[in-house]
Write a protein that holds these residues in place. Structure first.
Motif, short mmCIF file in Angstrom:
data_model
loop_
_atom_site.label_atom_id
_atom_site.label_comp_id
_atom_site.label_asym_id
_atom_site.label_seq_id
_atom_site.Cartn_x
_atom_site.Cartn_y
_atom_site.Cartn_z
N ARG A 65 0.83 -1.19 0.00
CA ARG A 65 0.00 0.00 0.00
C ARG A 65 0.87 1.25 0.00
NH1 ARG A 65 -2.43 0.87 4.54
NH2 ARG A 65 -4.31 1.88 3.74
N ILE A 66 0.38 2.30 -0.63
CA ILE A 66 1.12 3.56 -0.65
C ILE A 66 0.94 4.32 0.67
CG2 ILE A 66 -0.68 5.04 -1.64
CD1 ILE A 66 1.61 6.22 -3.43
N ASN A 67 -0.08 4.00 1.41
CA ASN A 67 -0.32 4.66 2.71
C ASN A 67 0.72 4.21 3.73
OD1 ASN A 67 -3.04 4.16 1.25
ND2 ASN A 67 -3.46 5.88 2.62
N ARG A 68 1.27 5.15 4.45
CA ARG A 68 2.24 4.85 5.49
C ARG A 68 1.54 4.58 6.82
NH1 ARG A 68 5.12 8.67 7.30
NH2 ARG A 68 6.84 7.35 7.99
N ASP A 69 2.13 3.72 7.63
CA ASP A 69 1.68 3.51 9.00
C ASP A 69 2.42 4.53 9.87
OD1 ASP A 69 0.98 2.72 11.51
OD2 ASP A 69 1.51 0.60 11.24
N SER A 73 5.61 6.66 14.27
CA SER A 73 6.64 7.39 13.54
C SER A 73 6.54 8.88 13.82
CB SER A 73 6.51 7.13 12.04
OG SER A 73 7.41 7.92 11.31
N LYS A 74 7.71 9.52 13.95
CA LYS A 74 7.73 10.97 14.09
C LYS A 74 7.34 11.65 12.77
CE LYS A 74 11.23 11.11 17.75
NZ LYS A 74 12.58 11.61 18.14
N ASP A 75 7.64 10.99 11.67
CA ASP A 75 7.27 11.50 10.35
C ASP A 75 5.81 11.14 10.08
OD1 ASP A 75 6.94 12.24 7.73
OD2 ASP A 75 8.44 10.86 6.92
N LYS A 76 4.95 12.12 10.05
CA LYS A 76 3.53 11.88 9.87
C LYS A 76 3.08 12.03 8.42
CE LYS A 76 2.98 11.09 14.23
NZ LYS A 76 2.72 9.70 14.72
N SER A 77 4.02 12.04 7.49
CA SER A 77 3.65 12.08 6.08
C SER A 77 2.78 10.88 5.76
CB SER A 77 4.89 12.07 5.19
OG SER A 77 5.74 13.15 5.48
N PRO A 78 1.62 11.08 5.16
CA PRO A 78 0.67 9.97 5.03
C PRO A 78 1.01 8.96 3.93
CG PRO A 78 -0.25 11.96 4.08
CD PRO A 78 1.04 12.37 4.76
N TYR A 79 1.92 9.31 3.00
CA TYR A 79 2.14 8.42 1.86
C TYR A 79 3.62 8.07 1.66
CZ TYR A 79 -2.52 10.21 0.93
OH TYR A 79 -3.84 10.57 1.05
N LYS A 80 3.85 6.87 1.20
CA LYS A 80 5.18 6.47 0.76
C LYS A 80 5.45 7.11 -0.59
CE LYS A 80 4.31 1.91 2.79
NZ LYS A 80 4.06 0.49 2.45
N THR A 81 6.70 7.35 -0.88
CA THR A 81 7.06 7.92 -2.17
C THR A 81 7.75 6.88 -3.05
OG1 THR A 81 9.09 8.80 -1.19
CG2 THR A 81 7.18 10.27 -1.30
N ILE A 82 7.29 5.65 -2.91
CA ILE A 82 7.76 4.55 -3.76
C ILE A 82 6.55 3.70 -4.17
CG2 ILE A 82 10.06 4.40 -2.71
CD1 ILE A 82 9.03 1.98 -1.10
N PHE A 83 6.71 2.98 -5.26
CA PHE A 83 5.82 1.88 -5.64
C PHE A 83 6.62 0.60 -5.41
CE2 PHE A 83 2.20 3.27 -8.69
CZ PHE A 83 1.92 4.36 -7.89
N PHE A 107 10.17 1.21 -7.22
CA PHE A 107 10.53 2.41 -7.98
C PHE A 107 10.46 3.60 -7.02
CE2 PHE A 107 8.59 -0.52 -10.97
CZ PHE A 107 9.42 -0.46 -12.09
N ASP A 108 11.46 4.49 -7.04
CA ASP A 108 11.39 5.65 -6.16
C ASP A 108 11.30 6.94 -6.94
OD1 ASP A 108 13.93 6.52 -6.92
OD2 ASP A 108 14.91 5.90 -5.05
N ALA A 109 11.18 8.05 -6.20
CA ALA A 109 10.96 9.35 -6.81
C ALA A 109 12.20 9.89 -7.52
CB ALA A 109 10.50 10.34 -5.74
#
Length: 232
Positions: A65-69, A73-83, A107-109
């Motif tokens: 899933r692209i959604n991050r858990d 985590s201190k990083d609250k960014s909701p999405y991964k930046t990889i497939f 694949f990354d950004a």
């Protein structure tokens, strides 16, 4: 798969990692995810010809899933930046479950294609199985990782977190002592996917994964996978 579109999407997501941006770009994401799903399915179809253990793997279950858990985590960014995807016989399993060896790619950004085979930081019971297999069939392991095609695609086994000493349960002077110190048994490589076509990426991954099948089979032997999971 439109790789330039994928890289552009992931790059923009890296700079706009919030739900409002994703909502506006959901149609782009859906198209790219479907293309990624098609690539994963094509890889499974090709790999299963010599690895029947993955014949019934559902491509949709292989995708992460692209959604991050973000719960811990201190990083609250909701999405991964990889497939990313992990191909294993029973669908994707968490490392903590000791699901056995996998074919993994992402694949990354930044335009990097990472591909890997094996097991990353398996749980204690699984790590014991692998180490026991090193004692009983160390030559089989060395044969698997020293073949020229494998070395060409995967220059080294990841040594992250390697122990300083051989674990107490094993002979300190054993010929496989250095390998008994490893906590991961996974080989990794990275290349740029910028300028590559979807078919070139598929062929690159297929070539790499085919070269790693001796290691996959060796790891499965230590995992007590059914005999009929192996090609004759």
């Amino acid at each position: 798969m439109h790789l330039s579109d994928l890289q552009a999407f992931l790059s923009e997501l890296s700079e706009n990692n919030h739900r409002a941006w994703m909502a506006m770009n959901k149609p782009r994401y859906d198209i790219l995810r479907n293309e990624f799903l098609e690539l994963t399915g094509a890889l499974i179809n090709s790999l299963q010809r010599t690895d029947p253990a993955i014949a019934n793997t559902n491509p949709a279950k292989a995708l992460f899933r692209i959604n991050r858990d973000v719960r811990f985590s201190k990083d609250k960014s909701p999405y991964k930046t990889i497939f990313s995807a992990s191909i294993v016989p029973d669908g994707r399993k968490k490392p903590s479950e000791g699901g056995g060896p996998a074919y993994y790619f992402q694949f990354d950004a930044q335009g990097v294609l990472l591909f890997a085979v094996g097991e990353y930081l398996p749980p204690p019971h699984r790590l014991r199985q692998i180490r026991d297999q090193l004692i009983s069939d160390g030559n089989g392991f060395l044969d698997a990782i020293n073949q020229d095609p494998f070395r060409s695609n995967f220059p080294a086994i990841l040594s992250e977190g390697r122990l300083v000493k051989v674990p107490r349960a094993y002979p300190a002077e054993h010929p496989m002592g250095e390998w008994l110190k490893y906590k991961s048994f996974i080989a990794v490589n990275e290349i740029s996917y910028l300028g590559m076509s979807a078919s070139e990426v598929k062929n690159q991954l297929l070539m790499a994964f085919e070269s790693a099948k001796p290691l996959i089979y060796w790891l499965r032997t230590s995992h007590h996978i059914a005999v009929n999971a192996y090609p004759e």
